[in-house]
Design an enzyme around this catalytic site. Structure first.
Site, PDB file in Angstrom:
ATOM      1  N   LYS A 216       0.928  -1.295  -0.091  1.00  0.00           N
ATOM      2  CA  LYS A 216       0.040   0.132  -0.141  1.00  0.00           C
ATOM      3  C   LYS A 216       1.110   0.983   0.053  1.00  0.00           C
ATOM      4  O   LYS A 216       0.411   2.086  -0.509  1.00  0.00           O
ATOM      5  CB  LYS A 216      -0.790   0.277   1.423  1.00  0.00           C
ATOM      6  CG  LYS A 216      -2.310   0.791   1.313  1.00  0.00           C
ATOM      7  CD  LYS A 216      -3.268   1.576   2.086  1.00  0.00           C
ATOM      8  CE  LYS A 216      -3.440   2.129   2.389  1.00  0.00           C
ATOM      9  NZ  LYS A 216      -4.737   2.388   3.259  1.00  0.00           N
ATOM     10  N   GLU A 222      10.716  -4.710   3.623  1.00  0.00           N
ATOM     11  CA  GLU A 222      10.765  -6.390   3.175  1.00  0.00           C
ATOM     12  C   GLU A 222      10.483  -6.695   2.188  1.00  0.00           C
ATOM     13  O   GLU A 222      11.003  -6.660   0.865  1.00  0.00           O
ATOM     14  CB  GLU A 222      10.131  -7.317   3.620  1.00  0.00           C
ATOM     15  CG  GLU A 222      10.732  -7.224   5.367  1.00  0.00           C
ATOM     16  CD  GLU A 222      10.262  -5.885   5.619  1.00  0.00           C
ATOM     17  OE1 GLU A 222       9.493  -4.748   5.444  1.00  0.00           O
ATOM     18  OE2 GLU A 222       9.668  -6.006   7.433  1.00  0.00           O
ATOM     19  N   GLY A 280      -4.727  -1.958   5.445  1.00  0.00           N
ATOM     20  CA  GLY A 280      -3.923  -3.544   5.143  1.00  0.00           C
ATOM     21  C   GLY A 280      -3.955  -4.482   5.149  1.00  0.00           C
ATOM     22  O   GLY A 280      -4.590  -5.383   4.718  1.00  0.00           O
ATOM     23  N   ARG A 281      -4.706  -4.325   6.243  1.00  0.00           N
ATOM     24  CA  ARG A 281      -4.946  -5.934   7.686  1.00  0.00           C
ATOM     25  C   ARG A 281      -7.029  -6.440   7.001  1.00  0.00           C
ATOM     26  O   ARG A 281      -6.890  -7.090   7.610  1.00  0.00           O
ATOM     27  CB  ARG A 281      -4.816  -5.817   9.113  1.00  0.00           C
ATOM     28  CG  ARG A 281      -5.618  -4.880   9.531  1.00  0.00           C
ATOM     29  CD  ARG A 281      -4.847  -4.712  10.889  1.00  0.00           C
ATOM     30  NE  ARG A 281      -5.072  -4.020  11.255  1.00  0.00           N
ATOM     31  CZ  ARG A 281      -4.434  -2.175  10.985  1.00  0.00           C
ATOM     32  NH1 ARG A 281      -3.060  -2.549  11.001  1.00  0.00           N
ATOM     33  NH2 ARG A 281      -4.663  -1.515  11.787  1.00  0.00           N
ATOM     34  N   GLU A 366      -2.781  -6.085  15.703  1.00  0.00           N
ATOM     35  CA  GLU A 366      -2.662  -4.762  15.214  1.00  0.00           C
ATOM     36  C   GLU A 366      -3.466  -3.664  15.560  1.00  0.00           C
ATOM     37  O   GLU A 366      -3.352  -2.223  14.969  1.00  0.00           O
ATOM     38  CB  GLU A 366      -1.476  -4.968  13.615  1.00  0.00           C
ATOM     39  CG  GLU A 366      -1.079  -3.673  13.356  1.00  0.00           C
ATOM     40  CD  GLU A 366      -0.968  -3.926  11.952  1.00  0.00           C
ATOM     41  OE1 GLU A 366      -1.367  -3.942  10.689  1.00  0.00           O
ATOM     42  OE2 GLU A 366       0.888  -4.252  11.710  1.00  0.00           O
ATOM     43  N   HIS A 397      -1.016 -32.179  19.747  1.00  0.00           N
ATOM     44  CA  HIS A 397       0.229 -32.891  19.888  1.00  0.00           C
ATOM     45  C   HIS A 397       0.806 -31.664  20.439  1.00  0.00           C
ATOM     46  O   HIS A 397       2.109 -31.983  20.152  1.00  0.00           O
ATOM     47  CB  HIS A 397      -0.090 -33.761  18.864  1.00  0.00           C
ATOM     48  CG  HIS A 397      -1.219 -34.350  19.152  1.00  0.00           C
ATOM     49  ND1 HIS A 397      -0.656 -35.904  19.527  1.00  0.00           N
ATOM     50  CD2 HIS A 397      -1.946 -34.929  17.917  1.00  0.00           C
ATOM     51  CE1 HIS A 397      -1.986 -36.721  18.794  1.00  0.00           C
ATOM     52  NE2 HIS A 397      -2.499 -35.874  17.754  1.00  0.00           N
ATOM     53  N   LYS A 534      10.266   0.016  12.378  1.00  0.00           N
ATOM     54  CA  LYS A 534      11.037   0.719  11.423  1.00  0.00           C
ATOM     55  C   LYS A 534      12.069   1.535  10.920  1.00  0.00           C
ATOM     56  O   LYS A 534      13.501   1.875  10.053  1.00  0.00           O
ATOM     57  CB  LYS A 534       9.332   0.998   9.834  1.00  0.00           C
ATOM     58  CG  LYS A 534       8.558  -0.126   9.768  1.00  0.00           C
ATOM     59  CD  LYS A 534       7.874   0.148   8.839  1.00  0.00           C
ATOM     60  CE  LYS A 534       6.340  -0.461   8.784  1.00  0.00           C
ATOM     61  NZ  LYS A 534       5.183  -0.345   7.515  1.00  0.00           N
TER      62      LYS A 534
HETATM   63  O1  F6P Z   1       2.841  -3.998   9.886  1.00  0.00           O
HETATM   64  C1  F6P Z   1       2.917  -2.505   9.313  1.00  0.00           C
HETATM   65  C2  F6P Z   1       1.992  -2.604   7.985  1.00  0.00           C
HETATM   66  O2  F6P Z   1       2.024  -1.371   7.976  1.00  0.00           O
HETATM   67  C3  F6P Z   1       0.749  -3.127   7.993  1.00  0.00           C
HETATM   68  O3  F6P Z   1      -0.069  -2.159   8.656  1.00  0.00           O
HETATM   69  C4  F6P Z   1       0.555  -3.387   6.293  1.00  0.00           C
HETATM   70  O4  F6P Z   1      -0.659  -4.337   6.713  1.00  0.00           O
HETATM   71  C5  F6P Z   1       2.144  -3.850   6.544  1.00  0.00           C
HETATM   72  O5  F6P Z   1       3.082  -3.155   7.287  1.00  0.00           O
HETATM   73  C6  F6P Z   1       2.853  -3.815   4.320  1.00  0.00           C
HETATM   74  O6  F6P Z   1       2.508  -2.599   4.407  1.00  0.00           O
HETATM   75  P1  F6P Z   1       2.411  -2.237   3.220  1.00  0.00           P
HETATM   76  O7  F6P Z   1       1.161  -2.761   1.944  1.00  0.00           O
HETATM   77  O8  F6P Z   1       1.970  -0.158   2.802  1.00  0.00           O
HETATM   78  O9  F6P Z   1       3.453  -3.030   2.605  1.00  0.00           O
END
Ligand code: F6P
Length: 564
Positions: A216, A222, A280-281, A366, A397, A534
């Site tokens: 987003k 990452e 995002g979530r 979150e 288990h 971050k």
């Molecule tokens: O964990 C923080 C966060 O901003 C989440 O809310 C989001 O889903 C994830 O990192 C990835 O963010 P982006 O979609 O901006 O890469």
């Protein structure tokens, strides 16, 4: 232009801190009774308990009669919901009000299910994007999309993390286990650890691979790192440099930051928009769900959305006392804030839902892992519980021993499916499959019952004696076999394994998370906490001479030594 201060939606709607409501005091009193979890006795004494504490919506049957509460607790929780203006809050959510008060945004993920209107100013763009998405999916699935060497693209690798990964990954995994027809291959890469990308792509053909870079913000370290690995992986295969624009046909971006994606060299016609009013979530229903549609088809993706839409309608229309997301949300508030529970174990008795705990961890922790309330005051009570879990029967288990004989009962949620009966003339494999599915469902039900009933010391003694143990030995061993029981659990049972069933379940959880946030007075749609981590990571990477605490300084010294 300076942002105009907007009257906070919750305060305008009449939200008030829990501790100031009459229901709060009633619930605190009831909590003293329920902390000993007299569930078994209530089930034995009250013939109406099961009918009063079970509900049904869509493909789902919900049994909360083994929980540590009763109808009078539920009624007090409903009073809490009314005095904190929950019904107007639900209406405001669907009306596109800025319920995400700290970012002054709406939360309209329901628009992708047809249950809410996008903001007027972006309605045309929303429609156009949906058409682009459907057309792209159709082109991919007929092999019309070609790669650098003109081979048809039939392999999708989604690069994203958190909400840009967990939702589509869960749905694709569930659909694979539920036997929904798949086109080509679909994989997911999320971790910064390069082994995630390298292992996931090891057996893939670069010439036929399409990377979806889903972010987003288009600034998540990452995801950008894995996108760079992807370009280098393709470049090595084709013998070109990673910045060769002929590689762009292997890349799609899903983002709100369209300009950033263009600046990273993505072709505009392969960038799909993710609106800022979709968290995002909460985003798997949007273009973030592209891996689902590409692999399983637009029809299955639409059915998933339709299931969620059914719950949206229920959430908007059902009276609070019959509103399942409300009841689920209130139950957790009861557990966390009044019974001082700190954990929820989510146990999906379905391998296809093995990723449900991970998805729900982000959704709930979150969203509601916060302490500052709508009015800026600190919450004087516990808010979100920790979420963890594992697919059943594997948890049996791993940690069920802790459930049975540990020292702290927690909130346990079973999710199970009614097995399809085997047809009489089924071949041995189908009969074996039906038998295993039936045993799986029976295990889920049996675990909930065993947690409730336990085993008294006297019962343990009698069992040992019946097995031939000498009386003295049986008496000495019996305490170790005793199981207190009265361990509370919720049971969600589905009558089908269809895309709609999963859409219903995920929407139930989404809306229950909204209910909890509202009751606790925390904003379920921002995540300022994760920004600090971050920022520190960026600092560590870029400012090698920055001052650190002695522990971190020593760690960095070790890191440098190891790197030599
Ligand atoms: O964990 C923080 C966060 O901003 C989440 O809310 C989001 O889903 C994830 O990192 C990835 O963010 P982006 O979609 O901006 O890469």
């Amino acid at each position: 232009m300076a942002k105009q201060p907007t009257q906070s939606v919750p305060l305008a709607l009449g939200w008030q801190p829990l501790e100031r409501t009459a229901a709060h005091g009633a619930l605190r009193e009831q909590a003293t009774l329920w902390r000993t979890f007299p569930i078994r006795e209530r089930l034995e004494r009250d013939p109406q308990r099961v009918s009063a504490l079970t509900w049904h919506v869509g493909d789902w049957y919900l049994d909360l009669s083994k929980q540590a509460w009763d109808s009078s607790v539920l009624h007090a929780l409903l009073d809490l919901a009314r005095t904190t203006a929950l019904s107007p809050a639900i209406a405001a959510l669907f009306a596109g009000e800025p319920v995400n008060l700290t970012e002054r945004r709406a939360a309209l993920h329901m628009a992708y299910r047809g249950s809410a209107q996008p903001p007027a100013a972006q309605r045309d763009r929303f429609v156009t994007e949906e058409e682009r998405l459907a057309a792209f999916v159709a082109a991919y699935r007929i092999g019309a999309l070609k790669g650098f060497s003109r081979a048809p693209l039939d392999t999708v690798v989604n690069i994203g993390i958190g909400g840009s990964d967990l939702g589509p990954r869960l749905v694709c995994d569930a659909f694979a286990h539920w036997g929904i027809a798949r086109h080509g291959t679909v994989r997911f890469v999320a971790n910064l650890d390069p082994s995630d990308f390298l292992t996931t792509t090891l057996d893939l053909d670069p010439a036929r691979t399409l990377f979806l870079v889903t972010s987003k913000s288009f600034s998540t370290a990452e995801t950008l790192s894995n996108a760079r690995l992807a370009r280098s992986w393709l470049a090595r295969h084709f013998g070109v440099t990673p910045d060769d624009p002929r590689l762009n046909c292997h890349f799609v971006a899903v983002t709100n930051a369209v300009e950033k994606a263009e600046a990273h060299g993505f072709d505009s016609n392969q960038i799909f928009w993710l609106p800022e009013w979709v968290g995002g979530r909460y985003s798997l229903w949007s273009a973030v769900g592209l891996p689902i549609a590409l692999a399983y088809g637009w029809k299955a993706f639409a059915a998933l959305r339709a299931g969620a839409a059914e719950i949206d309608r229920h959430f908007q229309c059902a009276p609070l006392e019959a509103n399942i997301p409300v009841i689920l949300g209130l139950l957790s508030v009861w557990f966390a804030t009044y019974l001082a529970q700190q954990q929820t174990a989510l146990l999906p008795y379905a391998q296809g839902l093995q990723l449900l705990p991970a998805w729900y961890q982000q959704l709930e922790m979150e969203s509601n892992g916060k302490r500052v309330r709508f009015d800026g005051s600190p919450a004087p009570y516990p808010t979100a519980m920790a979420v963890w879990g594992m697919a059943g029967t594997m948890g049996q288990h791993a940690f069920h021993q802790w459930f049975y004989q540990g020292t702290q009962p927690i909130a346990i949620e079973f999710v199970a499916f009614a097995p399809e009966p085997a047809a009489a003339d089924d071949d041995p494999l189908l009969r074996a499959r039906a038998d295993a599915a039936a045993a799986l469902a029976a295990n889920a039900v049996a675990q909930a019952e065993a947690l409730l009933l336990g085993r008294s010391e006297a019962e343990a003694f009698a069992q040992l004696r019946a097995q031939g143990w000498a009386e003295a030995d049986a008496r000495a061993l019996a305490p170790f076999l005793a199981i207190p029981g009265n361990r509370p659990s919720s049971f969600l049972l589905a009558t089908a394994q269809r895309p709609e069933t999963l859409g219903q379940l995920l929407a139930l959880y989404e809306h229950a998370t909204f209910v909890r946030g509202w009751l606790w007075g925390v904003n379920p749609f921002d995540q300022f906490g994760v920004e600090l981590g971050k920022q520190m990571a960026r600092q560590l990477e870029t400012e090698s001479d920055a001052p650190h605490d002695p522990s971190t300084a020593q760690l960095l010294t070790w890191l440098k030594k190891a790197a030599r």
